[in-house]
Design a protein around this motif. Structure first.
Motif, PDB file in Angstrom:
ATOM      1  N   LYS A  99      43.684 -90.561  52.006  1.00 13.42           N
ATOM      2  CA  LYS A  99      44.920 -90.324  51.255  1.00 13.42           C
ATOM      3  C   LYS A  99      46.097 -91.150  51.780  1.00 13.42           C
ATOM      4  CE  LYS A  99      43.814 -85.633  49.749  1.00 13.42           C
ATOM      5  NZ  LYS A  99      42.515 -85.478  50.411  1.00 13.42           N
ATOM      6  N   GLY A 100      45.939 -91.706  52.987  1.00 20.42           N
ATOM      7  CA  GLY A 100      47.021 -92.469  53.576  1.00 20.42           C
ATOM      8  C   GLY A 100      46.521 -93.707  54.285  1.00 20.42           C
ATOM      9  N   ALA A 101      47.381 -94.298  55.093  1.00 18.51           N
ATOM     10  CA  ALA A 101      47.075 -95.589  55.711  1.00 18.51           C
ATOM     11  C   ALA A 101      46.284 -95.461  57.017  1.00 18.51           C
ATOM     12  CB  ALA A 101      48.367 -96.347  55.980  1.00 18.51           C
ATOM     13  N   TYR A 102      46.198 -94.241  57.543  1.00 21.76           N
ATOM     14  CA  TYR A 102      45.559 -94.073  58.848  1.00 21.76           C
ATOM     15  C   TYR A 102      44.313 -93.210  58.737  1.00 21.76           C
ATOM     16  CZ  TYR A 102      49.749 -96.273  60.449  1.00 21.76           C
ATOM     17  OH  TYR A 102      50.758 -97.182  60.631  1.00 21.76           O
ATOM     18  N   ILE A 103      43.437 -93.406  59.710  1.00 26.63           N
ATOM     19  CA  ILE A 103      42.124 -92.765  59.702  1.00 26.63           C
ATOM     20  C   ILE A 103      42.279 -91.249  59.614  1.00 26.63           C
ATOM     21  CG2 ILE A 103      40.031 -92.357  61.023  1.00 26.63           C
ATOM     22  CD1 ILE A 103      40.487 -95.165  62.276  1.00 26.63           C
ATOM     23  N   SER A 104      41.516 -90.658  58.718  1.00 26.11           N
ATOM     24  CA  SER A 104      41.557 -89.217  58.528  1.00 26.11           C
ATOM     25  C   SER A 104      40.242 -88.781  57.915  1.00 26.11           C
ATOM     26  CB  SER A 104      42.721 -88.840  57.604  1.00 26.11           C
ATOM     27  OG  SER A 104      42.529 -89.414  56.327  1.00 26.11           O
ATOM     28  N   PHE A 105      40.122 -87.509  57.622  1.00 28.72           N
ATOM     29  CA  PHE A 105      38.931 -86.997  56.942  1.00 28.72           C
ATOM     30  C   PHE A 105      39.306 -85.759  56.163  1.00 28.72           C
ATOM     31  CE2 PHE A 105      34.854 -85.952  55.670  1.00 28.72           C
ATOM     32  CZ  PHE A 105      34.371 -84.761  56.199  1.00 28.72           C
ATOM     33  N   SER A 106      38.933 -85.771  54.916  1.00 27.26           N
ATOM     34  CA  SER A 106      39.108 -84.592  54.081  1.00 27.26           C
ATOM     35  C   SER A 106      37.970 -84.580  53.091  1.00 27.26           C
ATOM     36  CB  SER A 106      40.453 -84.625  53.360  1.00 27.26           C
ATOM     37  OG  SER A 106      40.547 -83.534  52.467  1.00 27.26           O
ATOM     38  N   GLU A 107      37.338 -83.434  52.951  1.00 21.18           N
ATOM     39  CA  GLU A 107      36.173 -83.378  52.063  1.00 21.18           C
ATOM     40  C   GLU A 107      36.547 -83.590  50.601  1.00 21.18           C
ATOM     41  OE1 GLU A 107      33.104 -80.722  54.763  1.00 21.18           O
ATOM     42  OE2 GLU A 107      33.217 -80.467  52.580  1.00 21.18           O
ATOM     43  N   ASP A 108      37.840 -83.506  50.290  1.00 22.97           N
ATOM     44  CA  ASP A 108      38.217 -83.741  48.894  1.00 22.97           C
ATOM     45  C   ASP A 108      38.738 -85.161  48.655  1.00 22.97           C
ATOM     46  OD1 ASP A 108      41.527 -82.169  48.661  1.00 22.97           O
ATOM     47  OD2 ASP A 108      40.683 -83.602  50.080  1.00 22.97           O
ATOM     48  N   ASP A 109      38.616 -86.040  49.656  1.00 23.29           N
ATOM     49  CA  ASP A 109      38.948 -87.447  49.427  1.00 23.29           C
ATOM     50  C   ASP A 109      37.956 -88.052  48.444  1.00 23.29           C
ATOM     51  OD1 ASP A 109      40.082 -88.361  52.796  1.00 23.29           O
ATOM     52  OD2 ASP A 109      41.161 -87.561  51.059  1.00 23.29           O
ATOM     53  N   TYR A 110      38.416 -89.043  47.685  1.00 18.57           N
ATOM     54  CA  TYR A 110      37.556 -89.658  46.664  1.00 18.57           C
ATOM     55  C   TYR A 110      36.460 -90.479  47.329  1.00 18.57           C
ATOM     56  CZ  TYR A 110      36.025 -92.024  42.500  1.00 18.57           C
ATOM     57  OH  TYR A 110      35.257 -92.488  41.467  1.00 18.57           O
ATOM     58  N   ARG A 111      35.219 -90.276  46.897  1.00 17.97           N
ATOM     59  CA  ARG A 111      34.131 -91.059  47.449  1.00 17.97           C
ATOM     60  C   ARG A 111      33.219 -91.580  46.354  1.00 17.97           C
ATOM     61  NH1 ARG A 111      32.754 -85.699  49.626  1.00 17.97           N
ATOM     62  NH2 ARG A 111      30.888 -84.874  48.607  1.00 17.97           N
ATOM     63  N   GLY A 112      32.502 -92.648  46.662  1.00 16.35           N
ATOM     64  CA  GLY A 112      31.568 -93.231  45.714  1.00 16.35           C
ATOM     65  C   GLY A 112      30.282 -92.431  45.632  1.00 16.35           C
ATOM     66  N   GLN A 113      29.361 -92.937  44.813  1.00 23.02           N
ATOM     67  CA  GLN A 113      28.097 -92.226  44.580  1.00 23.02           C
ATOM     68  C   GLN A 113      27.150 -92.306  45.769  1.00 23.02           C
ATOM     69  OE1 GLN A 113      27.227 -90.314  41.758  1.00 23.02           O
ATOM     70  NE2 GLN A 113      29.434 -90.521  41.522  1.00 23.02           N
ATOM     71  N   GLY A 114      27.329 -93.313  46.595  1.00 24.01           N
ATOM     72  CA  GLY A 114      26.523 -93.420  47.794  1.00 24.01           C
ATOM     73  C   GLY A 114      25.367 -94.391  47.685  1.00 24.01           C
ATOM     74  N   THR A 115      24.869 -94.792  48.857  1.00 27.47           N
ATOM     75  CA  THR A 115      23.689 -95.634  48.961  1.00 27.47           C
ATOM     76  C   THR A 115      22.765 -95.020  50.011  1.00 27.47           C
ATOM     77  OG1 THR A 115      22.930 -97.923  49.268  1.00 27.47           O
ATOM     78  CG2 THR A 115      24.769 -97.218  50.650  1.00 27.47           C
ATOM     79  N   GLN A 116      21.487 -94.946  49.681  1.00 25.50           N
ATOM     80  CA  GLN A 116      20.537 -94.244  50.545  1.00 25.50           C
ATOM     81  C   GLN A 116      20.056 -95.152  51.676  1.00 25.50           C
ATOM     82  OE1 GLN A 116      19.460 -90.985  50.470  1.00 25.50           O
ATOM     83  NE2 GLN A 116      18.299 -91.438  52.341  1.00 25.50           N
ATOM     84  N   VAL A 117      20.104 -94.622  52.872  1.00 27.99           N
ATOM     85  CA  VAL A 117      19.560 -95.298  54.050  1.00 27.99           C
ATOM     86  C   VAL A 117      18.420 -94.429  54.586  1.00 27.99           C
ATOM     87  CG1 VAL A 117      20.018 -96.009  56.424  1.00 27.99           C
ATOM     88  CG2 VAL A 117      21.715 -96.449  54.635  1.00 27.99           C
ATOM     89  N   THR A 118      17.250 -95.031  54.689  1.00 30.20           N
ATOM     90  CA  THR A 118      16.086 -94.325  55.211  1.00 30.20           C
ATOM     91  C   THR A 118      15.517 -95.119  56.375  1.00 30.20           C
ATOM     92  OG1 THR A 118      15.581 -93.411  53.029  1.00 30.20           O
ATOM     93  CG2 THR A 118      13.829 -93.350  54.685  1.00 30.20           C
ATOM     94  N   VAL A 119      15.433 -94.457  57.524  1.00 30.44           N
ATOM     95  CA  VAL A 119      14.907 -95.104  58.729  1.00 30.44           C
ATOM     96  C   VAL A 119      13.585 -94.427  59.071  1.00 30.44           C
ATOM     97  CG1 VAL A 119      15.355 -95.790  61.101  1.00 30.44           C
ATOM     98  CG2 VAL A 119      17.257 -95.512  59.492  1.00 30.44           C
ATOM     99  N   SER A 120      12.521 -95.171  58.925  1.00 31.95           N
ATOM    100  CA  SER A 120      11.194 -94.590  59.125  1.00 31.95           C
ATOM    101  C   SER A 120      10.196 -95.683  59.454  1.00 31.95           C
ATOM    102  CB  SER A 120      10.758 -93.844  57.865  1.00 31.95           C
ATOM    103  OG  SER A 120       9.424 -93.368  58.000  1.00 31.95           O
ATOM    104  N   SER A 121       9.222 -95.332  60.271  1.00 30.69           N
ATOM    105  CA  SER A 121       8.154 -96.273  60.583  1.00 30.69           C
ATOM    106  C   SER A 121       6.992 -96.107  59.604  1.00 30.69           C
ATOM    107  CB  SER A 121       7.677 -96.075  62.018  1.00 30.69           C
ATOM    108  OG  SER A 121       7.279 -94.740  62.234  1.00 30.69           O
TER     109      SER A 121
END
Length: 121
Positions: A99-121
């Motif tokens: 929401k501002g210029a400095y690092i923060s965290f709020s669960e209601d901040d706007y976020r994208g749909q995401g990209t899946q990362v899977t780490v597996s052998s």
């Protein structure tokens, strides 16, 4: 506001991926940006953030030294370079606009749909 992530995939333990986030619809350089992730059955977890003018970064302890966040304000792009990936890094990764210029965290901040990362052998 639009945030579109890319770069996820399946990688073996110890491998690397670079996530990208293309931002549009707002003045990108005015806002801090960050990455969050969510693994199946787990809570949303803040991973890393960067201030609006590249003036500072922050990381969760479990990724510090392995992940690097960066941004290109001229291209409206956010990145997350992930090295030495581990199975515990498996999650859906979202790019988030603060929401501002400095690092923060709020669960209601706007976020994208995401990209899946899977780490597996």
């Amino acid at each position: 506001v639009q945030l579109v992530e890319s770069g996820g995939g399946l990688v073996r333990p110890g491998g690397s991926l670079r996530l990208s986030c293309a931002a549009s619809g707002f003045t990108f350089s005015d806002y801090s940006m960050y990455w969050v992730r969510q693994a199946p059955g787990k809570r949303l977890e803040w991973v890393s953030g960067i201030n609006a003018l590249n003036s500072g970064t922050s990381y969760i302890d479990s990724v510090r030294g392995r992940f690097t966040i960066s941004r290109d304000n001229a291209k409206n792009m956010l990145y997350l370079q992930m090295n030495s990936l581990q199975p515990d890094d498996t999650a859906l990764y979202h790019c988030v606009k603060a929401k501002g210029a400095y690092i923060s965290f709020s669960e209601d901040d706007y976020r994208g749909q995401g990209t899946q990362v899977t780490v597996s052998s």
